[in-house]
Scaffold this motif. Structure first.
Motif, PDB file in Angstrom:
ATOM      1  N   GLU A   1       0.846  -1.197   0.000  1.00 49.63           N
ATOM      2  CA  GLU A   1       0.000   0.000   0.000  1.00 49.63           C
ATOM      3  C   GLU A   1       0.884   1.251   0.000  1.00 49.63           C
ATOM      4  O   GLU A   1       1.846   1.348   0.757  1.00 49.63           O
ATOM      5  CB  GLU A   1      -0.917   0.011   1.214  1.00 49.63           C
ATOM      6  CG  GLU A   1      -2.010  -1.031   1.173  1.00 49.63           C
ATOM      7  CD  GLU A   1      -2.983  -0.886   2.325  1.00 49.63           C
ATOM      8  OE1 GLU A   1      -2.937   0.164   3.003  1.00 49.63           O
ATOM      9  OE2 GLU A   1      -3.775  -1.816   2.562  1.00 49.63           O
TER      10      GLU A   1
ATOM     11  N   SER B   1      -4.681  -0.477  -1.791  1.00 51.30           N
ATOM     12  CA  SER B   1      -5.157  -1.619  -1.007  1.00 51.30           C
ATOM     13  C   SER B   1      -4.512  -2.881  -1.544  1.00 51.30           C
ATOM     14  O   SER B   1      -4.392  -3.051  -2.764  1.00 51.30           O
ATOM     15  CB  SER B   1      -6.684  -1.729  -1.085  1.00 51.30           C
ATOM     16  OG  SER B   1      -7.145  -2.916  -0.465  1.00 51.30           O
TER      17      SER B   1
ATOM     18  N   LYS C   1      -4.700  -7.164  -0.906  1.00 53.40           N
ATOM     19  CA  LYS C   1      -5.305  -8.316  -0.245  1.00 53.40           C
ATOM     20  C   LYS C   1      -4.514  -9.604  -0.517  1.00 53.40           C
ATOM     21  O   LYS C   1      -4.644 -10.566   0.235  1.00 53.40           O
ATOM     22  CB  LYS C   1      -6.741  -8.509  -0.733  1.00 53.40           C
ATOM     23  CG  LYS C   1      -7.669  -7.334  -0.438  1.00 53.40           C
ATOM     24  CD  LYS C   1      -7.886  -7.164   1.052  1.00 53.40           C
ATOM     25  CE  LYS C   1      -8.805  -5.980   1.365  1.00 53.40           C
ATOM     26  NZ  LYS C   1     -10.161  -6.171   0.850  1.00 53.40           N
TER      27      LYS C   1
END
Length: 486
Positions: free
Chosen positions: A126, A309, A311
């Motif tokens: 990020e 972001s 993940k």
């Protein structure tokens, strides 16, 4: 007439006095040589005497100044009130709107996994800046190969299932046709045999009646004949009933076959469904294979931006459609600002703007003005708008504050006055000017656009006229004033 003056000297100097010669020149001569004069010895003053002497001098000077002030007041004209004025000038007025907001991306890309596979390495975090084509995520190559094989096998399975379903359906259709024909024949045979059984039973009933009559009448021979016929009919009935049972059994069997084959046969819609399942498996296998090939060298960024972001995890398995990461563009960015009601009169989509971010200026364009107002923290109605940054670069940071100057209407070579000099009354806009006679004059004017400092005057004023910046209480139209440039 002779002019004389004295000059103090030190103790070892003589006192001298100036006297005019016959030629009119001045010359210095000792005072003691002058007739009727004698030299006096100079005496030193004490500190108290010097202080007293200074007080007398100061008191005299103050008295003289006071007298001069009284004389000037007696003969001077009455003072006029002063007003601050500014000359109307020819210039340019630009109706700008100042605003501030935050830099945000106009394009956001959420990357989803195109297939279920294992992540070998996630190469970004990020806040990282990425360029178009940069590798973001690397998949495990061995796992990708496994996914390809699985997709191929699933495709084969669907294909052979379809073939089997079609083949069995064709067999069932043939058996259904045969059993339907057999059922039709057997139904006819059963009905025929049932008729024959009924006829035999009726025959036996009739023969029984005849037998009883012959026995009652004592006709022995006739009775024996009837009895023989009854015995033969019973034998025939037994055979017919047995045959009827066989026909009924065969009919039930063929009906069962007909029913089962009818239910298992592919209907038109069932056949299409089977075809769709086969084609879907083929398409899925193709997609998985294509996706595996596409990400074989790694999942890449479609445009330059900032990773906001993440993940994906190294070594983790991401399901097909699972979220990997998000990238917000730094190539297509804007500043989101809030406008108030008065700003809407000045701002239109398509207008240019100057955007300042971290001390660096960029060119901008108004691209969006919301048609729905919202409430800010203070409860005031505001309209959100977006200023597209036309020339973004690597120095831009998403989320930071930006100052915006929206360039509105522009009027060149027009008469301008300071904005604070314009007043609004029930009859319209007006200004106060100081005319050539030094009197205050109210002047109705037609105003145009305004900037933060200047207002355009379309009618009512000429360049060079002195406009009053502010009129104090008690100052009325026609009053004589002293204009002071402000």
């Amino acid at each position: 007439m002779r002019r004389r003056w004295k000059k103090d000297r030190t103790d070892d100097q003589e006192l001298m006095q100036a006297a005019a010669t016959e030629d009119g020149d001045l010359e210095l001569i000792p005072v003691e040589t002058l007739p009727g004069r004698r030299r006096k010895e100079k005496k030193d003053l004490t500190a108290a005497q010097k202080k007293k002497r200074r007080k007398r001098i100061l008191a005299g000077a103050a008295a003289a100044l006071f007298v001069l002030f009284l004389i000037s007041r007696m003969f001077a004209p009455a003072a006029l009130p002063a007003v601050i004025v500014r000359e109307a000038q020819t210039g340019t007025v630009e109706q700008n709107v100042d605003a501030s907001g935050a830099v945000k991306a106009e394009q956001t890309k959420v990357y989803f996994s195109p297939l279920t596979a294992k992540v070998a390495e996630c190469r970004v975090q990020e806040g990282d800046a990425v360029a178009a084509g940069d590798v973001l995520v690397v998949y495990d190559e061995a796992d990708l190969q496994t996914r390809r094989k699985e997709a191929s096998l699933q495709n084969d399975e669907a294909y052979y299932n379809y073939q089997n379903a079609v083949s069995k359906s064709n067999e069932d259709a043939a058996e259904y046709s045969r059993s339907s024909h057999d059922v039709e024949i057997l139904e006819q045979q059963v009905e025929t045999w049932k008729g024959e059984v009924r006829a035999l039973k009726q025959y036996l009933t009739d023969m029984g009646c005849f037998l009883r009559e012959a026995q009652n009448d004592g006709h022995v021979n006739l009775a024996e004949e009837y009895q023989a016929k009854i015995d033969q009919a019973n034998n025939d009935l037994a055979v017919k009933q047995e045959e009827l049972a066989d026909f009924e059994s065969d009919l039930a069997e063929q009906k069962s076959i007909k029913s089962s084959t009818e239910s298992s046969m592919l209907t038109a819609s069932g056949r299409k469904q089977a075809e769709a399942t086969k084609e879907l498996a083929a398409l899925k296998a193709q997609e998985v294979t294509a996706a595996a090939d596409d990400v074989s060298g790694g999942l890449t960024a479609e445009f330059g931006g900032i990773v906001t972001s993440v993940k994906a995890v190294d070594g983790g398995t991401i399901e097909s459609g699972g979220e990997l990461l998000t990238v917000e563009s730094t190539e297509d960015v804007c500043v989101s600002v809030s406008l108030n009601k008065s700003d809407l009169e000045k701002v239109k989509e398509g207008q240019t703007a100057a955007v300042t971010v971290v001390g660096k200026e960029y060119e901008g364009t108004v691209t969006r003005i919301s048609r729905s107002a919202t409430k800010n923290d203070k409860g005031a109605a505001v309209i959100s708008s977006e200023i597209h940054i036309d020339n973004p670069d690597e120095d831009l940071y998403l989320g930071v504050e930006a100052k915006v100057v929206i360039h509105g209407e522009r009027a060149e070579n027009v008469v301008t006055v300071p904005i604070e000099s314009v007043n609004i009354g029930k009859d319209g806009s007006f200004v106060y000017v100081v005319n050539e006679q030094g009197a205050v004059e109210k002047r109705m004017v037609e105003t145009g656009i305004s900037s933060a400092e200047l207002t355009e005057i379309r009618q009512g004023l000429e360049p060079g006229e002195k406009v009053v910046l502010s009129v104090g209480s008690g100052l009325t139209e026609g009053a004589l004033v002293t204009p002071v440039e402000g």
